[in-house]
Design a protein around this motif. Sequence first.
Motif, short mmCIF file in Angstrom:
data_model
loop_
_atom_site.label_atom_id
_atom_site.label_comp_id
_atom_site.label_asym_id
_atom_site.label_seq_id
_atom_site.Cartn_x
_atom_site.Cartn_y
_atom_site.Cartn_z
N ASN A 100 -7.16 2.49 -5.20
CA ASN A 100 -6.41 2.23 -3.98
C ASN A 100 -7.37 1.77 -2.88
O ASN A 100 -7.85 2.58 -2.09
N PRO A 101 -7.66 0.47 -2.80
CA PRO A 101 -8.64 -0.01 -1.82
C PRO A 101 -8.19 0.17 -0.37
O PRO A 101 -9.04 0.13 0.53
N PHE A 102 -6.89 0.37 -0.15
CA PHE A 102 -6.41 0.51 1.24
C PHE A 102 -6.85 1.83 1.87
O PHE A 102 -6.70 2.01 3.08
N ALA A 110 1.36 -3.14 1.87
CA ALA A 110 0.53 -1.93 1.93
C ALA A 110 0.56 -1.30 3.31
O ALA A 110 0.56 -2.00 4.33
N VAL A 111 0.60 0.02 3.32
CA VAL A 111 0.45 0.80 4.55
C VAL A 111 -0.53 1.92 4.26
O VAL A 111 -0.70 2.34 3.12
N GLY A 112 -1.19 2.40 5.30
CA GLY A 112 -2.14 3.48 5.07
C GLY A 112 -2.73 4.00 6.36
O GLY A 112 -2.97 3.25 7.31
N THR A 113 -2.95 5.29 6.39
CA THR A 113 -3.65 5.94 7.50
C THR A 113 -4.88 6.64 6.94
O THR A 113 -4.84 7.24 5.86
N GLN A 147 -2.98 0.99 9.02
CA GLN A 147 -2.83 -0.39 8.55
C GLN A 147 -4.05 -1.25 8.91
O GLN A 147 -3.93 -2.42 9.28
N GLY A 148 -5.23 -0.65 8.85
CA GLY A 148 -6.46 -1.37 9.10
C GLY A 148 -6.83 -1.52 10.56
O GLY A 148 -7.86 -2.13 10.87
#
Length: 553
Positions: free
Chosen positions: A290-292, A518-521, A543-544
């Motif tokens: 999971n690179p995110f 993709a979403v991510g915290t 989200q980056g």
Amino acid sequence: MRSRICMSMLTGAVLLASTVLGSGTVRAAPLTSSPSPPTASASASSPSPGVPAEFGGDWHDPLTAAPPVTKPHTRSCRVTLAEAQFRDFTPYRGSYVPPDGCGDHWSKVVLRLDGKVRGRQFDRLGHVQVGGVEIFRTSTPEPSPDGIEWSVEKDVTRYSATFRSAQDVEMLIGNVVDDTYTGVIDVKVTLTFYAGEAAGVPDRVLTLDRGPQGTTLTTPRNSERVVAEVYATGSGGGCEEYWYLTVPSAAPYSCRAGDGPYREVQVEVDGRPAGIAAPFPTVWTGGLGNPFLWYVVPGPRAFDIKPIEYDLTPFAGLFNDGRAHRVEVSVVGVPEGQSGWSTPVDVLVWQDPGKAVVGGGLLAHDAGELTDSATYTPGAEHRVDTTGGHRLTVAGYLDTSHGRVRTTVTRTLANTSAHRWTDGESVDGLDASWTDDESVTVDGRRTSLTTRISRTYTMNGTTTLGADDRLRTVLTLGDRADAVTRRDGRLVSWSRLDDTYAGDATFIVGVPRDQRHAVGTTSERYRSYGPDGCYDRRLATAQGVLTENRRRC
């Protein structure tokens, strides 16, 4: 080293992380503990103003919460060690000449790497050597299509003895550039020297000699302190990049490794254990499928891989006989005949200025029994429970110019983990901890000095692949250490470190990059405390986009 996401589905929906170093290919399942079912968003809250609803084609440059290297306010001189673009596995080779204008002794020497890469590329493992001495080991972030830049600083003052004369330089960040993976890794590495005198710097920095009898070490005959540094990294070679996820051979899992996940990095002197240590469970920036999780904030130590230190002073009397002694490093738990670990060694030596030959010998050597138990329990949720540990005590003496000195080193290791997964590995979880406790006591004619260091590493997380092909990873990593030094029972120094990473990221697998939604915290909080004050910094992203960069000290 490189990592990619392999979209093959095995017995249902399975995501495997795949890693390559040289020509060896690895498959390893993602890390896990049990989150709620994946949804369209990895975060329950709505994005903050200025934060996109999902990842775009660019994101914030990588950064960590770790403190910058403190620098003295003295005259400084800068030397460029390497400047290269890495496209393949050809090392950069150059030469180093000591700086002109800052003397030949320095209060501090700071290494700085500045890098940039754009397009599509794996994470890569790299090193810098000066005169054969490994002074820096790192890995690279994965880029955005528009490109990223990053930098890393490291205090390398302890290698000053190497920097006082002209040396060959080697740097390598192995890379592959083709029609698909387009990222050329462009880096510059410098050393900045600050005029002055640093206390306690080693007199010599040695490397091991490699010959027909293995690797050997010959020290000056007046050595009174000997410390080995091992830059141990598991990467490539079967599943050793994800050694903490391996299971016994009998378990139905994609990464099997004989007896399971217990690993221990051992140093032997003339065939007997001289040092033991728990390796740090590094997660690289392409890790766990999971690179995110890693685009902005990497996991602890990913950019600055710290060496494991072993105090070999109890063996100094043996080393001082003027002969070459066999010194070997091995990793316990790696299946026989399997590669996957790199263990370059530096040896730091402090000499007795008042004596040409310092005699001595071993007084005690107690290598306790190594315990390693990995129990597999089958079921709808498969489970492997692991417990392992080891204890080593070594004592030796030296007849120095300031009297007889006895050094006793005790190290105690422990590891527990619970690994759970379903058929097809669509749910895969790990809850693990490692402790590495060390005590070094130096008894001289009039005083006794004891330093105790307690290290704790933790990993807790879950990866789930849902029926909608959305992969979600929830993960927490911890790097903690407490150190206390007492002289004749009185406290003279102390320090505390707590570096914690947390991430939660979701994306659709098996589709082109621009269709992953993709979403991510992610977040990192780095805290360190000591007699001179504290450092406390927290980073957070969504989200980056960097949403928090707060300092409390």
